[in-house]
Design a protein around this motif. Structure first.
Motif, PDB file in Angstrom:
ATOM      1  N   ALA A 179       0.643  -1.067  -0.060  1.00  0.00           N
ATOM      2  CA  ALA A 179       0.152  -0.110   0.124  1.00  0.00           C
ATOM      3  C   ALA A 179       0.796   1.246   0.046  1.00  0.00           C
ATOM      4  CB  ALA A 179      -0.932   0.172   1.298  1.00  0.00           C
ATOM      5  N   THR A 180       0.418   2.322  -0.474  1.00  0.00           N
ATOM      6  CA  THR A 180       1.063   3.502  -0.746  1.00  0.00           C
ATOM      7  C   THR A 180       0.303   4.611  -0.006  1.00  0.00           C
ATOM      8  OG1 THR A 180       0.271   3.987  -2.730  1.00  0.00           O
ATOM      9  CG2 THR A 180       2.278   3.019  -2.721  1.00  0.00           C
ATOM     10  N   THR A 181       1.013   5.823   0.505  1.00  0.00           N
ATOM     11  CA  THR A 181       0.376   6.800   0.995  1.00  0.00           C
ATOM     12  C   THR A 181       0.776   8.026   0.364  1.00  0.00           C
ATOM     13  OG1 THR A 181       1.832   7.039   2.882  1.00  0.00           O
ATOM     14  CG2 THR A 181      -0.209   5.586   3.447  1.00  0.00           C
ATOM     15  N   ALA A 182      -0.046   9.117   0.485  1.00  0.00           N
ATOM     16  CA  ALA A 182       0.458  10.419  -0.162  1.00  0.00           C
ATOM     17  C   ALA A 182       0.274  11.595   0.555  1.00  0.00           C
ATOM     18  CB  ALA A 182      -0.452  10.686  -1.531  1.00  0.00           C
ATOM     19  N   THR A 183       0.992  12.411   0.967  1.00  0.00           N
ATOM     20  CA  THR A 183       1.207  13.445   1.794  1.00  0.00           C
ATOM     21  C   THR A 183       1.879  14.783   1.239  1.00  0.00           C
ATOM     22  OG1 THR A 183       3.127  12.896   3.208  1.00  0.00           O
ATOM     23  CG2 THR A 183       1.008  12.188   3.948  1.00  0.00           C
ATOM     24  N   THR A 184       1.138  15.931   1.601  1.00  0.00           N
ATOM     25  CA  THR A 184       1.714  17.209   1.015  1.00  0.00           C
ATOM     26  C   THR A 184       1.998  17.790   2.326  1.00  0.00           C
ATOM     27  OG1 THR A 184       0.311  17.005  -0.807  1.00  0.00           O
ATOM     28  CG2 THR A 184       1.314  19.197  -0.335  1.00  0.00           C
TER      29      THR A 184
ATOM     30  N   LEU B 122      20.650  17.492   7.213  1.00  0.00           N
ATOM     31  CA  LEU B 122      19.462  17.900   6.549  1.00  0.00           C
ATOM     32  C   LEU B 122      18.268  17.051   6.937  1.00  0.00           C
ATOM     33  CD1 LEU B 122      20.911  18.113   2.793  1.00  0.00           C
ATOM     34  CD2 LEU B 122      20.252  19.992   4.273  1.00  0.00           C
ATOM     35  N   ARG B 123      17.199  17.633   7.183  1.00  0.00           N
ATOM     36  CA  ARG B 123      15.831  16.753   7.589  1.00  0.00           C
ATOM     37  C   ARG B 123      15.094  16.031   6.366  1.00  0.00           C
ATOM     38  NH1 ARG B 123      12.966  16.685  12.087  1.00  0.00           N
ATOM     39  NH2 ARG B 123      13.830  18.695  12.787  1.00  0.00           N
ATOM     40  N   THR B 124      15.166  14.818   6.563  1.00  0.00           N
ATOM     41  CA  THR B 124      14.431  13.970   5.571  1.00  0.00           C
ATOM     42  C   THR B 124      12.965  13.815   5.906  1.00  0.00           C
ATOM     43  OG1 THR B 124      14.994  11.888   6.998  1.00  0.00           O
ATOM     44  CG2 THR B 124      16.493  12.486   4.870  1.00  0.00           C
ATOM     45  N   GLY B 125      12.226  13.330   5.001  1.00  0.00           N
ATOM     46  CA  GLY B 125      10.733  12.933   4.951  1.00  0.00           C
ATOM     47  C   GLY B 125       9.962  14.272   4.745  1.00  0.00           C
TER      48      GLY B 125
ATOM     49  N   GLY C 134       8.304   9.816   1.734  1.00  0.00           N
ATOM     50  CA  GLY C 134       7.405   8.754   1.873  1.00  0.00           C
ATOM     51  C   GLY C 134       7.849   7.525   1.181  1.00  0.00           C
ATOM     52  N   SER C 135       9.160   7.397   0.503  1.00  0.00           N
ATOM     53  CA  SER C 135       9.325   6.392  -0.046  1.00  0.00           C
ATOM     54  C   SER C 135      10.171   5.387   1.008  1.00  0.00           C
ATOM     55  CB  SER C 135      10.461   6.597  -1.226  1.00  0.00           C
ATOM     56  OG  SER C 135      10.133   7.369  -2.149  1.00  0.00           O
ATOM     57  N   ALA C 136      10.908   5.945   1.820  1.00  0.00           N
ATOM     58  CA  ALA C 136      11.514   5.077   2.924  1.00  0.00           C
ATOM     59  C   ALA C 136      10.565   4.039   3.655  1.00  0.00           C
ATOM     60  CB  ALA C 136      12.231   6.014   3.956  1.00  0.00           C
ATOM     61  N   ASP C 137       9.151   4.645   3.861  1.00  0.00           N
ATOM     62  CA  ASP C 137       8.329   3.706   4.184  1.00  0.00           C
ATOM     63  C   ASP C 137       7.844   2.454   3.593  1.00  0.00           C
ATOM     64  OD1 ASP C 137       8.056   5.253   6.785  1.00  0.00           O
ATOM     65  OD2 ASP C 137       6.541   6.394   6.022  1.00  0.00           O
ATOM     66  N   GLU C 138       7.953   2.923   2.077  1.00  0.00           N
ATOM     67  CA  GLU C 138       7.493   1.522   1.215  1.00  0.00           C
ATOM     68  C   GLU C 138       8.610   0.803   1.069  1.00  0.00           C
ATOM     69  OE1 GLU C 138       4.688   1.779  -0.008  1.00  0.00           O
ATOM     70  OE2 GLU C 138       4.077   3.830   0.188  1.00  0.00           O
TER      71      GLU C 138
ATOM     72  N   ILE D 152      15.997   6.125   4.998  1.00  0.00           N
ATOM     73  CA  ILE D 152      15.700   7.201   5.923  1.00  0.00           C
ATOM     74  C   ILE D 152      14.614   8.359   5.565  1.00  0.00           C
ATOM     75  CG2 ILE D 152      17.040   9.188   7.112  1.00  0.00           C
ATOM     76  CD1 ILE D 152      19.791   7.783   6.294  1.00  0.00           C
ATOM     77  N   GLY D 153      13.482   8.378   6.322  1.00  0.00           N
ATOM     78  CA  GLY D 153      12.269   9.177   6.117  1.00  0.00           C
ATOM     79  C   GLY D 153      12.079  10.139   7.059  1.00  0.00           C
ATOM     80  N   SER D 154      10.816  10.132   7.360  1.00  0.00           N
ATOM     81  CA  SER D 154      10.419  11.097   8.377  1.00  0.00           C
ATOM     82  C   SER D 154      10.988  10.835   9.613  1.00  0.00           C
ATOM     83  CB  SER D 154       8.778  10.870   8.436  1.00  0.00           C
ATOM     84  OG  SER D 154       8.243  11.994   9.416  1.00  0.00           O
ATOM     85  N   GLY D 155      11.209  12.165  10.125  1.00  0.00           N
ATOM     86  CA  GLY D 155      11.988  12.441  11.300  1.00  0.00           C
ATOM     87  C   GLY D 155      13.373  11.977  11.317  1.00  0.00           C
TER      88      GLY D 155
END
Length: 210
Positions: free
Chosen positions: A8-13, A51-54, A94-98, A118-121
């Motif tokens: 499953a995928t998610t999309a956030t702006t 640099l902050r990722t996510g 969002g790719s790191a979660d996938e 390495i994604g959000s946070g």
């Protein structure tokens, strides 16, 4: 035989982080360049700028030997950095979660690959800006981002579930979403690099005593 169900995928702006024009004196020039030229979230600390990722991007990390072997298969517009023996590929937020689900779906999940997301946070060390001098230990751009251009359209991303399913049915190929191709290629070269290192490393022999 039915095609496997893709993850499953998610999309956030997320709003683009911007640096105020009246930045306080003493701001690290590397931090200032990333915030002003690219609009990336950056923080400066005792160990340098990070640099902050996510937000604007996620990062796929893999051994540098595997990364250089696969570079010709990457979109030349996508930013790529190297720090020591690690390569960092910038991908869509969002790719790191996938990544774990994609590796399982591509049947790489059971193998140790040294491929992580390495994604959000998360954070990465900020590579030295293009054309700037830096220490030998610093991260550097192999393919730098271009200031003044929106980066998101060229970052590898998992586009749609329909495209992923089609890629599975036809057995891969040019119609695959960028992130699927990138992860599959990265996993392949990570696996080959591990086998190559295992083959070339000298075998440790037990000490003989008389």
């Amino acid at each position: 035989m039915a095609a496997p169900t893709p993850p499953a995928t998610t999309a956030t702006t997320v709003p683009t982080p911007r640096r105020p024009l009246d930045a306080p004196a003493g701001t690290d020039p590397v931090q200032q360049w990333y915030e002003d030229a690219l609009g990336w979230a950056a923080t400066a600390g005792p160990e340098g700028v990070r640099l902050r990722t996510g937000l604007r991007f996620d990062v796929l990390e893999l051994p540098a030997d595997a990364g250089f072997a696969m570079l010709r298969r990457c979109d030349p517009r996508s930013p790529v950095a190297v720090r020591g023996e690690t390569m960092q590929l910038l991908v869509a937020a969002g790719s790191a979660d996938e990544l774990p689900g994609l590796l399982d779906w591509l049947e790489w999940g059971a193998l140790p690959l040294d491929l992580v997301g390495i994604g959000s946070g998360g954070f990465i060390d900020a590579p030295t800006p293009p054309g700037w001098s830096g220490s030998q230990e610093a991260a550097v751009w192999v393919r730098p981002p271009e200031p003044g251009r929106e980066m998101e359209p060229v970052l590898p991303a998992l586009t749609t579930l329909t495209a992923v399913s089609t890629w599975s049915v036809v057995g891969g190929g040019g119609g695959a979403p960028d992130l699927v191709r990138l992860v599959d290629t990265a996993a392949t070269h990570c696996h080959r690099a591990r086998l190559r290192r295992a083959y070339t490393e000298p075998t440790r022999q037990p000490l003989a005593f008389s």
